[in-house]
Enzyme design. Structure first.
Site, PDB file in Angstrom:
ATOM      1  N   GLU A   1       0.819  -1.214   0.000  1.00 43.92           N
ATOM      2  CA  GLU A   1       0.000   0.000   0.000  1.00 43.92           C
ATOM      3  C   GLU A   1       0.853   1.264   0.000  1.00 43.92           C
ATOM      4  O   GLU A   1       0.520   2.264  -0.621  1.00 43.92           O
ATOM      5  CB  GLU A   1      -0.901  -0.008   1.247  1.00 43.92           C
ATOM      6  CG  GLU A   1      -2.040   0.991   1.149  1.00 43.92           C
ATOM      7  CD  GLU A   1      -2.953   0.912   2.371  1.00 43.92           C
ATOM      8  OE1 GLU A   1      -3.704   1.867   2.559  1.00 43.92           O
ATOM      9  OE2 GLU A   1      -2.905  -0.079   3.118  1.00 43.92           O
ATOM     10  N   ASP A   2       1.990   1.214   0.704  1.00 40.49           N
ATOM     11  CA  ASP A   2       2.793   2.421   0.894  1.00 40.49           C
ATOM     12  C   ASP A   2       3.958   2.571  -0.082  1.00 40.49           C
ATOM     13  O   ASP A   2       4.642   3.572  -0.066  1.00 40.49           O
ATOM     14  CB  ASP A   2       3.373   2.439   2.326  1.00 40.49           C
ATOM     15  CG  ASP A   2       2.281   2.598   3.371  1.00 40.49           C
ATOM     16  OD1 ASP A   2       1.185   3.035   2.990  1.00 40.49           O
ATOM     17  OD2 ASP A   2       2.521   2.269   4.545  1.00 40.49           O
TER      18      ASP A   2
END
Length: 293
Positions: free
Chosen positions: A52-53
């Site tokens: 996600e990051d």
């Protein structure tokens, strides 16, 4: 997984200013020590935010590095992370997320358990968030995460999530109850110790294999009682619980429960209206116990 996470998050910081890597480490600690999950879950918790990051870390890369099981769990966690709750009313948030989470739950229950651990750590560090975010996360926790933790059987985690949720949604009430609990703590601890000692002495004479533990009721459950019954803190008479857990074979467990009940009520007067027999009729989730006030 630890080295991989350190590398992936090396340039990131949390809102509090601390290095981001402390978050996945804390989630992995909750997964390992408070919940007691396996190595796959611990590794997944360590790298749960990597996809996600960070665009450099795809699911394909994770599968190649860690195998199908871990990449599947990380995929499930990434999908939950992308669920937006903006624009929904509280009830819609609850229904929408609940449904999507239960779909994930059917695939691998570890996904939802790691997500609950992730939420617990976020709630433990919520003070560094802006006020609006605190209210949103706390409400979401009370509506969505603590009921799921309860359903899975993570009762200690559920209680902590509820107390942390209340701390931000109703701070005055939270601190009022908290200070009253702390004021009576010494007296209560003495009472629990004395009660447990007397019971333990009697049960030992019966040659039973058991252990006792005492715990205060959570702030949230006391608040529920105050609201539901419209009474004051002082009027709540079961502010703590004592648990007797015993070992037995299936044929004797019902008999032993009533035997323990009989020994306790020889020394303390029971309130017959408050008897709950979940041994004769277990709860739908399989919980079996005898409760008495």
């Amino acid at each position: 997984a630890f080295d991989y996470a350190v590398d992936a998050h090396q340039h990131q910081r949390r809102k509090s200013g601390e290095a981001y890597i402390f978050h996945p480490i804390s989630v992995a600690k909750i997964v390992a020590s408070e919940i007691g999950l396996d190595a796959i879950s611990i590794a997944s918790a360590l790298i749960h935010d990597v996809v996600e990051d960070n665009s450099d870390h795809s699911l394909e890369k994770i599968e190649k590095e860690f195998g199908k099981n871990i990449s599947k769990i990380v995929d499930g966690l990434t999908k939950i992370g992308k669920l937006s709750t903006k624009g929904y009313s509280d009830v819609s948030i609850q229904a929408e997320n609940y449904r999507k989470m239960l779909l994930t739950l059917n695939d691998d229950v570890r996904v939802i358990i790691i997500k609950i651990a992730d939420r617990l750590h976020n709630m433990q560090t919520l003070s560094s968030m802006p006020y609006e975010k605190q209210i949103q996360k706390a409400s979401e926790t009370l509506y969505i995460y603590s009921p799921i933790a309860h359903r899975i059987g993570l009762y200690d985690v559920k209680s902590e999530l509820e107390d942390l949720g209340l701390k931000y949604t109703e701070p005055e009430l939270f601190y009022d109850i908290k200070s009253k609990i702390e004021d009576s703590k010494d007296e209560q601890d003495r009472y629990i110790k004395n009660f447990s000692r007397r019971i333990t002495d009697k049960l030992r004479k019966e040659d039973l294999n058991f252990k006792t533990s005492g715990r205060p009721k959570s702030i949230y459950s006391i608040r529920e009682k105050i609201l539901k019954k419209n009474i004051s803190f002082e009027e709540i008479y079961d502010k703590f619980a004592i648990r007797v857990v015993y070992k037995s074979n299936p044929e004797s467990e019902k008999f032993i429960a009533w035997k323990i009940y009989s020994i306790i009520t020889d020394h303390f007067t029971p309130n017959p209206l408050r008897l709950r027999d979940w041994i004769t009729s277990p709860k739908s989730n399989g919980y079996e116990a005898l409760h008495i006030t």
